[in-house]
Design a protein around this motif. Structure first.
Motif, PDB file in Angstrom:
ATOM      1  N   PHE A 149       0.830  -1.208   0.000  1.00 23.57           N
ATOM      2  CA  PHE A 149       0.000   0.000   0.000  1.00 23.57           C
ATOM      3  C   PHE A 149       0.857   1.248   0.000  1.00 23.57           C
ATOM      4  O   PHE A 149       1.882   1.318   0.682  1.00 23.57           O
ATOM      5  N   ASN A 150       0.440   2.226  -0.794  1.00 25.30           N
ATOM      6  CA  ASN A 150       1.024   3.560  -0.739  1.00 25.30           C
ATOM      7  C   ASN A 150      -0.124   4.552  -0.636  1.00 25.30           C
ATOM      8  O   ASN A 150      -0.933   4.665  -1.572  1.00 25.30           O
ATOM      9  N   PRO A 151      -0.228   5.294   0.470  1.00 26.32           N
ATOM     10  CA  PRO A 151      -1.377   6.178   0.678  1.00 26.32           C
ATOM     11  C   PRO A 151      -1.382   7.410  -0.213  1.00 26.32           C
ATOM     12  O   PRO A 151      -2.412   8.077  -0.329  1.00 26.32           O
ATOM     13  N   PHE A 152      -0.257   7.711  -0.860  1.00 18.36           N
ATOM     14  CA  PHE A 152      -0.177   8.931  -1.666  1.00 18.36           C
ATOM     15  C   PHE A 152      -0.406   8.691  -3.155  1.00 18.36           C
ATOM     16  O   PHE A 152      -0.419   9.639  -3.939  1.00 18.36           O
ATOM     17  N   ASP A 153      -0.574   7.441  -3.561  1.00 16.35           N
ATOM     18  CA  ASP A 153      -0.969   7.167  -4.932  1.00 16.35           C
ATOM     19  C   ASP A 153      -2.414   7.623  -5.129  1.00 16.35           C
ATOM     20  O   ASP A 153      -3.142   7.856  -4.154  1.00 16.35           O
ATOM     21  N   ALA A 154      -2.857   7.713  -6.384  1.00 20.13           N
ATOM     22  CA  ALA A 154      -4.135   8.377  -6.630  1.00 20.13           C
ATOM     23  C   ALA A 154      -4.718   7.941  -7.973  1.00 20.13           C
ATOM     24  O   ALA A 154      -4.186   7.055  -8.651  1.00 20.13           O
ATOM     25  N   HIS A 155      -5.788   8.601  -8.380  1.00 24.24           N
ATOM     26  CA  HIS A 155      -6.311   8.458  -9.741  1.00 24.24           C
ATOM     27  C   HIS A 155      -7.025   9.747 -10.126  1.00 24.24           C
ATOM     28  O   HIS A 155      -7.415  10.548  -9.262  1.00 24.24           O
ATOM     29  N   CYS A 156      -7.157   9.977 -11.437  1.00 26.62           N
ATOM     30  CA  CYS A 156      -7.798  11.199 -11.923  1.00 26.62           C
ATOM     31  C   CYS A 156      -8.406  10.940 -13.295  1.00 26.62           C
ATOM     32  O   CYS A 156      -8.400   9.808 -13.782  1.00 26.62           O
ATOM     33  N   THR A 157      -8.912  11.989 -13.943  1.00 26.40           N
ATOM     34  CA  THR A 157      -9.573  11.868 -15.240  1.00 26.40           C
ATOM     35  C   THR A 157      -8.580  12.172 -16.356  1.00 26.40           C
ATOM     36  O   THR A 157      -8.135  13.315 -16.500  1.00 26.40           O
ATOM     37  N   PRO A 158      -8.215  11.182 -17.174  1.00 29.18           N
ATOM     38  CA  PRO A 158      -7.157  11.377 -18.171  1.00 29.18           C
ATOM     39  C   PRO A 158      -7.436  12.472 -19.187  1.00 29.18           C
ATOM     40  O   PRO A 158      -6.562  13.300 -19.474  1.00 29.18           O
ATOM     41  N   GLU A 159      -8.654  12.498 -19.750  1.00 28.62           N
ATOM     42  CA  GLU A 159      -8.918  13.494 -20.789  1.00 28.62           C
ATOM     43  C   GLU A 159      -8.885  14.919 -20.255  1.00 28.62           C
ATOM     44  O   GLU A 159      -8.587  15.869 -20.991  1.00 28.62           O
ATOM     45  N   ALA A 160      -9.160  15.088 -18.951  1.00 31.13           N
ATOM     46  CA  ALA A 160      -9.073  16.421 -18.354  1.00 31.13           C
ATOM     47  C   ALA A 160      -7.620  16.887 -18.304  1.00 31.13           C
ATOM     48  O   ALA A 160      -7.321  18.066 -18.533  1.00 31.13           O
ATOM     49  N   ALA A 161      -6.703  15.963 -18.014  1.00 28.65           N
ATOM     50  CA  ALA A 161      -5.286  16.319 -17.986  1.00 28.65           C
ATOM     51  C   ALA A 161      -4.809  16.718 -19.378  1.00 28.65           C
ATOM     52  O   ALA A 161      -4.058  17.694 -19.535  1.00 28.65           O
ATOM     53  N   VAL A 162      -5.228  15.990 -20.393  1.00 31.73           N
ATOM     54  CA  VAL A 162      -4.857  16.340 -21.766  1.00 31.73           C
ATOM     55  C   VAL A 162      -5.415  17.710 -22.135  1.00 31.73           C
ATOM     56  O   VAL A 162      -4.719  18.529 -22.760  1.00 31.73           O
TER      57      VAL A 162
END
Length: 396
Positions: A149-162
């Motif tokens: 486990f790593n508590p600082f990993d994450a996820h987000c919306t790819p097309e928003a980053a582009v």
């Protein structure tokens, strides 16, 4: 394909970038931020319309290779500040990444990976099955031997980053062409004389563009780009499925991005519901993104095995996308030693989106002959000729 084909294209550029996903747009932005002018990014469809918009959006540093650990960690730093610095909300959820391990052999290998990650300043740690259950109450834990486990990993919306990268690249003067296809990359020189060939431009569906540098950021479609100038990019397209559920009756954002390591079944929050992914029973190679109904049966079995508490979750919509796979599951990042002016950022084997921001910085450094923050010498295409290949183990 909803694109607007421009009436004209520039006749020349300092750099032509092929591909409008995370790699192409991040590279364009970082080059422009560094002061490079006359950059043209070419996307044959919509920005993020290839693999990026079909990605799960995971962001992690939990890898087995030092370069991948550092690429993930640096990209996470950038993603955390993305909205503030780029003016773009990417729906980032920092809930951590949890790998579930059901056998001692995998646990031993993962422990070595975690030790390496920790030595590089990351917060990864091995945890017990009971701790796995506390972090994610919907999983079955009775057959687990450990977790990572790593508590600082994450996820987000790819097309928003582009969208954020593209918006800021345009602001800095980058020309972005949508609905334009690169039909051929052009190089001149004697193929029989090593080091004599150089990039002179590209031919496109809207006209030729002269350029001294071409960056291949075409993902699963990169092999053809390299072949135009006699460069063998060992990238093969592999289909992967994803499905999203209706809203669930608990807060899904408190669950970490969870991966059942031995089966590669994974899930994370997506709005008020959950996003699920898993491999097919047999790998499907090629460019087809047609959904296979049989995959839902595979997913159902994996859900029943690891997350029986989610049996009543209603699945809403799904899609298939392409991984760009190399023989060692490591990326291809560098400048060609065969053709002067040909650069590449491709072959990320399922972890490209999460490494995009760091790779954009590195491509700018390589173009400007600066030493990158991260040592990516082991990701050069030349490794396959020299035999210096090391395989990434933490792939999904």
């Amino acid at each position: 394909m909803n694109v607007n084909v421009p009436q004209t294209v520039p006749t020349s550029a300092s750099v032509v970038i092929i591909g409008g996903g995370i790699m192409g747009t991040a590279t364009a932005y970082e080059l422009a931020k560094a002061g490079v002018e006359d950059i043209v990014l070419i996307e044959r469809g919509e920005l993020a319309g290839g693999s990026t918009s079909r990605a799960a959006g995971g962001l992690r540093c939990q890898f087995s290779d030092e370069a991948n650990i550092m690429l993930g960690a640096r990209s996470l730093e950038i993603f955390r500040r993305f909205e503030e610095q780029m003016g773009q909300n990417i729906d980032m959820v920092q809930s951590g990444y949890l790998f579930l391990l059901d056998n001692e052999a995998d646990a031993e290998k993962m422990a070595a990976n975690v030790e390496l990650q920790a030595s590089l300043g990351q917060s990864s740690r091995m945890i017990s099955p009971a701790e796995c259950g506390e972090l994610n109450p919907v999983i079955r834990t009775d057959d687990l031997v450990a977790g990572a486990f790593n508590p600082f990993d994450a996820h987000c919306t790819p097309e928003a980053a582009v969208a954020g990268y593209a918006k800021n690249a345009r602001r800095l003067g980058v020309t972005i062409l949508r609905g334009v296809e690169v039909t051929r990359v052009i190089a001149e020189g004697d193929e029989a004389e090593p080091g004599s060939r150089r990039i002179t431009g590209v031919e496109t569906s809207a006209g030729p563009i002269a350029a001294d540098t071409v960056v291949c950021a075409a993902g699963a479609w990169s092999k053809k780009i390299g072949a135009d100038v006699g460069i063998g990019l060992p990238v093969e397209p592999l289909r992967r499925h994803i499905v999203v559920s209706e809203p669930v009756n608990f807060d899904p954002r408190r669950l970490p991005f969870t991966i059942d390591f031995s089966t590669s079944y994974y899930f994370h929050s997506e709005g008020g519901g959950l996003l699920f992914g898993a491999p097919e029973v047999e790998d499907t190679w090629g460019f087809s993104t047609q959904q296979d109904p049989a995959w839902l049966e595979v997913l159902a079995e994996l859900m029943e095995r690891r997350t029986p508490m989610l049996d009543d979750v209603q699945l809403r919509r799904g899609w298939a996308g392409l991984y760009e796979v190399t023989p060692d599951h490591n990326a291809l990042i560098g400048k060609s030693s065969q053709v002067d002016g040909f650069m590449y950022a491709t072959g990320f084997s399922g972890h490209g989106f999460l490494q995009g921001p760091a790779v954009g910085e590195i491509m700018a450094d390589l173009y400007l002959d600066r030493t990158p923050l991260i040592d990516i010498s082991g990701l050069s295409l030349d490794r396959f000729a020299s035999g210096e290949v090391r395989k990434e183990m933490n792939v999904v």
